[in-house]
Design a protein around this motif. Structure first.
Motif, PDB file in Angstrom:
ATOM      1  N   GLY A   6      10.496 -42.802 112.350  1.00  0.00           N
ATOM      2  CA  GLY A   6       9.396 -43.463 111.438  1.00  0.00           C
ATOM      3  C   GLY A   6       8.130 -43.506 112.109  1.00  0.00           C
ATOM      4  O   GLY A   6       6.903 -43.202 111.284  1.00  0.00           O
ATOM      5  N   ILE A   7       8.048 -43.654 113.440  1.00  0.00           N
ATOM      6  CA  ILE A   7       6.964 -43.641 114.228  1.00  0.00           C
ATOM      7  C   ILE A   7       6.387 -42.298 114.075  1.00  0.00           C
ATOM      8  O   ILE A   7       5.210 -42.017 113.891  1.00  0.00           O
ATOM      9  N   CYS A   8       7.247 -41.374 114.613  1.00  0.00           N
ATOM     10  CA  CYS A   8       6.634 -39.865 114.478  1.00  0.00           C
ATOM     11  C   CYS A   8       6.429 -39.361 113.083  1.00  0.00           C
ATOM     12  O   CYS A   8       5.142 -38.777 113.065  1.00  0.00           O
ATOM     13  N   TYR A   9       6.940 -39.988 112.107  1.00  0.00           N
ATOM     14  CA  TYR A   9       6.494 -39.595 110.626  1.00  0.00           C
ATOM     15  C   TYR A   9       5.399 -40.229 110.218  1.00  0.00           C
ATOM     16  O   TYR A   9       4.314 -39.529 109.701  1.00  0.00           O
ATOM     17  N   ALA A  10       5.005 -41.407 110.754  1.00  0.00           N
ATOM     18  CA  ALA A  10       3.784 -42.025 110.477  1.00  0.00           C
ATOM     19  C   ALA A  10       2.567 -41.440 111.086  1.00  0.00           C
ATOM     20  O   ALA A  10       1.504 -41.144 110.602  1.00  0.00           O
ATOM     21  N   ILE A  11       2.714 -41.013 112.246  1.00  0.00           N
ATOM     22  CA  ILE A  11       1.782 -40.362 113.058  1.00  0.00           C
ATOM     23  C   ILE A  11       1.480 -38.916 112.475  1.00  0.00           C
ATOM     24  O   ILE A  11       0.338 -38.491 112.273  1.00  0.00           O
ATOM     25  N   PHE A  12       2.410 -38.106 112.079  1.00  0.00           N
ATOM     26  CA  PHE A  12       2.481 -36.741 111.442  1.00  0.00           C
ATOM     27  C   PHE A  12       1.650 -37.091 110.172  1.00  0.00           C
ATOM     28  O   PHE A  12       0.545 -36.347 109.781  1.00  0.00           O
TER      29      PHE A  12
END
Length: 125
Positions: free
Chosen positions: A19-25
């Motif tokens: 989720g954090i990686c997707y939000a940053i992406f």
């Protein structure tokens, strides 16, 4: 019981990191998974804007998060309480135990979400 706790911790950790990686992406590229309902009908579904809402919350912009999806923003604490309750139930009982009032609340939430989906398309929220 300990095995269930370890299993849930692994799953939650993976979901959190993803989720954090997707939000940053999403924040960097502005590329998100499209809403299939919106793509087919042209109408916003009750959960349209949740990705942007969660991303705004992760980056600390509460007002912007509220504007993306007002209902889901307001319901977020309720979903959090259910998430914790169901997790504890799974850890203790190896399954999620639903009570009669849980079913009533779920039906009520579905009705509210359908009404919100209609109203948000009429008023352009």
């Amino acid at each position: 019981m300990k095995r269930n706790l370890i299993k849930l911790t692994k799953i939650y950790s993976l979901v959190f990191v993803f989720g954090i990686c997707y939000a940053i992406f999403y924040k960097v590229t502005d590329i998100a998974i499209p809403c299939v309902f919106y793509e087919i009908t042209g109408f916003k579904c009750p959960s349209c804007g949740v990705t942007r809402m969660v991303t705004a919350l992760i980056f600390g912009n509460v007002h912007e998060a509220f504007l993306y999806n007002r209902l889901m923003f307001v319901l977020l604490p309720l979903f959090g309480v259910y998430f914790v309750r169901f997790s504890i139930s799974y850890i203790k009982n190896q399954k999620i135990v639903l009570y009669k009032w849980d079913n009533v609340l779920i039906i009520l939430l579905i009705i509210i979400l359908v009404i919100f989906g209609i109203v948000r398309n009429i008023y352009g929220w």
